[in-house]
Design an enzyme around this catalytic site. Structure first.
Site, mmCIF file in Angstrom:
data_model
loop_
_atom_site.group_PDB
_atom_site.id
_atom_site.type_symbol
_atom_site.label_atom_id
_atom_site.label_comp_id
_atom_site.label_asym_id
_atom_site.label_seq_id
_atom_site.Cartn_x
_atom_site.Cartn_y
_atom_site.Cartn_z
ATOM 1 C CB SER A 55 0.442 6.420 33.490
ATOM 2 O OG SER A 55 0.974 7.394 34.356
ATOM 3 C CD GLU A 62 -0.449 27.847 28.791
ATOM 4 O OE1 GLU A 62 -0.721 28.623 27.855
ATOM 5 O OE2 GLU A 62 -0.524 26.594 28.689
ATOM 6 C CB SER A 63 3.429 23.884 33.801
ATOM 7 O OG SER A 63 4.182 22.878 34.469
ATOM 8 C CG HIS A 68 -1.078 6.001 37.554
ATOM 9 N ND1 HIS A 68 -0.044 5.552 36.762
ATOM 10 C CD2 HIS A 68 -1.684 4.879 38.020
ATOM 11 C CE1 HIS A 68 -0.013 4.225 36.769
ATOM 12 N NE2 HIS A 68 -1.014 3.805 37.526
ATOM 13 C CB CYS A 83 4.065 28.569 35.388
ATOM 14 S SG CYS A 83 4.371 28.177 33.668
ATOM 15 N N PRO A 304 -16.596 23.081 7.450
ATOM 16 C CG PRO A 304 -15.056 24.767 6.952
ATOM 17 C CD PRO A 304 -15.446 23.788 8.043
HETATM 18 N N1 SAM Z 1 -4.103 21.397 0.614
HETATM 19 C C1 SAM Z 1 -5.011 21.358 1.653
HETATM 20 C C2 SAM Z 1 -5.490 19.955 1.910
HETATM 21 O O1 SAM Z 1 -5.343 19.117 1.041
HETATM 22 O O2 SAM Z 1 -5.944 19.666 2.999
HETATM 23 C C3 SAM Z 1 -6.141 22.313 1.420
HETATM 24 C C4 SAM Z 1 -5.680 23.651 1.482
HETATM 25 S S1 SAM Z 1 -6.777 24.933 1.423
HETATM 26 C C5 SAM Z 1 -6.135 25.819 2.709
HETATM 27 C C6 SAM Z 1 -8.338 24.401 1.951
HETATM 28 C C7 SAM Z 1 -9.315 25.548 2.073
HETATM 29 O O3 SAM Z 1 -10.664 25.127 1.842
HETATM 30 C C8 SAM Z 1 -9.343 26.186 3.463
HETATM 31 O O4 SAM Z 1 -8.800 27.456 3.398
HETATM 32 C C9 SAM Z 1 -10.813 26.204 3.860
HETATM 33 O O5 SAM Z 1 -11.186 27.348 4.545
HETATM 34 C C10 SAM Z 1 -11.478 26.093 2.488
HETATM 35 N N2 SAM Z 1 -12.852 25.628 2.528
HETATM 36 C C11 SAM Z 1 -13.370 24.664 3.308
HETATM 37 N N3 SAM Z 1 -14.688 24.550 3.084
HETATM 38 C C12 SAM Z 1 -15.011 25.463 2.130
HETATM 39 C C13 SAM Z 1 -16.214 25.829 1.454
HETATM 40 N N4 SAM Z 1 -17.377 25.219 1.742
HETATM 41 N N5 SAM Z 1 -16.161 26.799 0.522
HETATM 42 C C14 SAM Z 1 -14.993 27.425 0.233
HETATM 43 N N6 SAM Z 1 -13.813 27.133 0.842
HETATM 44 C C15 SAM Z 1 -13.832 26.162 1.767
#
Ligand code: SAM
Length: 426
Positions: A55, A62-63, A68, A83, A304
């Site tokens: 459950s 929006e609600s 279940h 809503c 990334p």
């Molecule tokens: N303090 C945070 C943590 O420990 O999780 C990290 C903060 S910082 C915002 C991490 C940054 O790494 C993000 O802004 C993300 O976009 C960047 N990032 C991730 N992959 C990347 C890449 N391949 N090249 C450059 N920046 C990258």
């Protein structure tokens, strides 16, 4: 708008019993159904009954969606209530039918709160405000919503007063919440990146330890760090001639400049060369021996950032470091992501030499388990403790008005508990 809400009462039949008995799968499906229909999840809670059946409810802005299940009958009863007009509950109906592998489903839609039957009452909304917070002099709050970061075993929830920023960039979902306890908070793909109230721990420890132990740092590189906190701390070191920062996502920079200005305060600094690009590509193209300190301030090894946790990437970092160069990475939590933690220390050791790799810890309340680690890998003779001039460190901490870092914290951060030493064979 003919009615205040739409309520779809759903019956799913001939579903796969194993699915209906898997609380994690049910939760993911219900949350997925909400997001697919365009809803914003506030919170959700699910319970597995013994011996079977699940459950749960997903509260959305929006609600709600509720369920279940009776796995023994392959049957699930679901309520989809929305809503406003921004969310189409029928999208959730179809999504769940597929997710539960239902043989067939039946549903009826009820209009809830038919406008023709309603007359607006003249009441003063202020009466509804949260009296308690008014009493303790805090800001008057009208919402009681929680942001939750969770994996399948651990969760961190923070009460907030709404979202200030929400963009799906080419790389990740960038959100800023106005939390009650930690100020504005940046999350990427639902994971806490930084908050106004505890960011200094992370940013001071990832920066001052290498820059106060390198013999003479002139050029530093930040990979990631889009919130700007690492750059801000680096630029406190006057000896540095140039700081290059390579952040892949300009939406992170935008969100932080708008809503986390105390963290992003140095992003316009003339000494900062801010490049929006993939750090993996930048490091591959950078000249050998061109940086004294490289700080990898990345997200977790997903999306990334996955490539930022690879052998090839670290080998390239080693190549672009000067003879006495130091690489610092945020190396996850030994408690929370122990598999990644162990693996990356093995990789650092294989590239820099086991005796040139050091781990240090710091305590960041809004990171999973609060215990976070950083790695310090020296290409040459730099050493995190032998290279420490305590007086210089103490003076720097005082003169800069730092909130976490000082000479004693510097030393103690490398004093590791036995379970961590064991994990990295130290
Ligand atoms: N303090 C945070 C943590 O420990 O999780 C990290 C903060 S910082 C915002 C991490 C940054 O790494 C993000 O802004 C993300 O976009 C960047 N990032 C991730 N992959 C990347 C890449 N391949 N090249 C450059 N920046 C990258």
């Amino acid at each position: 708008m003919a009615s205040l809400g739409r309520h779809i009462i759903v019956e799913y039949y001939d579903c796969t019993p194993e699915i209906l008995n898997d609380v994690t799968l049910i939760q993911e499906s219900m949350e997925g159904a909400a997001v697919k229909a365009g809803a914003t999840i506030i919170n959700s809670t699910f319970h597995h009954f013994s011996p079977y059946g699940v459950s749960g409810v997903v509260v959305i802005e929006e609600s709600h969606l509720a369920i279940h299940t009776w796995p023994e009958f392959g049957y699930a009863s679901v309520d989809l209530f929305t809503c406003g007009e921004s969310v189409d509950p029928w999208i959730s109906y179809q999504y769940l039918k597929e997710a539960f592998e239902a043989g067939h489903g039946s549903a009826v839609e009820l209009k809830r709160g038919e406008m023709a039957l309603l007359t607006r009452k003249d009441f003063d909304v202020k009466q509804l405000r949260d009296d308690k917070s008014a009493e303790d002099g805090g800001p008057i709050r009208t919402k009681d919503v929680w942001f939750t970061e969770r994996d399948d075993k651990i969760a961190l929830s923070l009460k907030h007063d709404g979202k200030l920023y929400d963009e799906q960039s080419g790389f990740q979902r960038v959100e800023v919440y106005n939390t009650q306890a930690y100020g504005n908070m940046l999350t990427l793909d639902g994971m806490v990146m930084t908050t106004e109230k505890d960011e200094y721990v992370y940013h001071e420890m990832i920066t001052h330890i290498p820059l106060l132990t390198h013999p003479n740092p002139k050029r530093a590189l930040i990979i990631g760090g889009g919130d700007g906190g690492t750059a801000r701390e680096m630029l406190r070191h006057e000896g540095l001639e140039e700081v290059v920062m390579v952040e892949i996502d300009d939406k992170v920079i935008e969100a932080c400049k708008m809503h986390l200005p105390t963290i992003a305060s140095a992003l316009e600094d003339p000494k900062l060369n801010l490049i929006v690009d993939d750090g993996i590509k930048y490091v591959k193209e950078a000249a050998s021996g061109s940086f004294d300190v490289v700080v990898v301030d990345s997200t977790d090894p997903v999306g990334p950032a996955e490539g930022l946790f690879s052998v090839d990437f670290y080998k390239e970092v080693y190549r672009i470091l000067s003879d006495d160069g130091i690489m610092i990475t945020q190396s996850e939590s030994p408690r929370f992501n122990n598999k990644v933690f162990k693996e990356i220390y093995e990789v650092y050791g294989s590239i820099f030499g086991q005796d040139k790799v050091y781990c240090y810890l710091a305590y960041i309340p809004t990171y999973p388990t609060g215990m976070w680690s950083f790695s310090y890998s020296a290409k040459g003779n730099a050493h995190p403790l032998n290279g420490l001039d305590k007086e210089k460190s103490r003076t720097f901490s005082e003169s800069q008005g730092l909130s976490y870092y000082n000479e004693a914290i510097h030393e103690s951060a490398f004093a590791l508990p036995n379970f961590v030493k064991k994990m990295i064979n130290q």
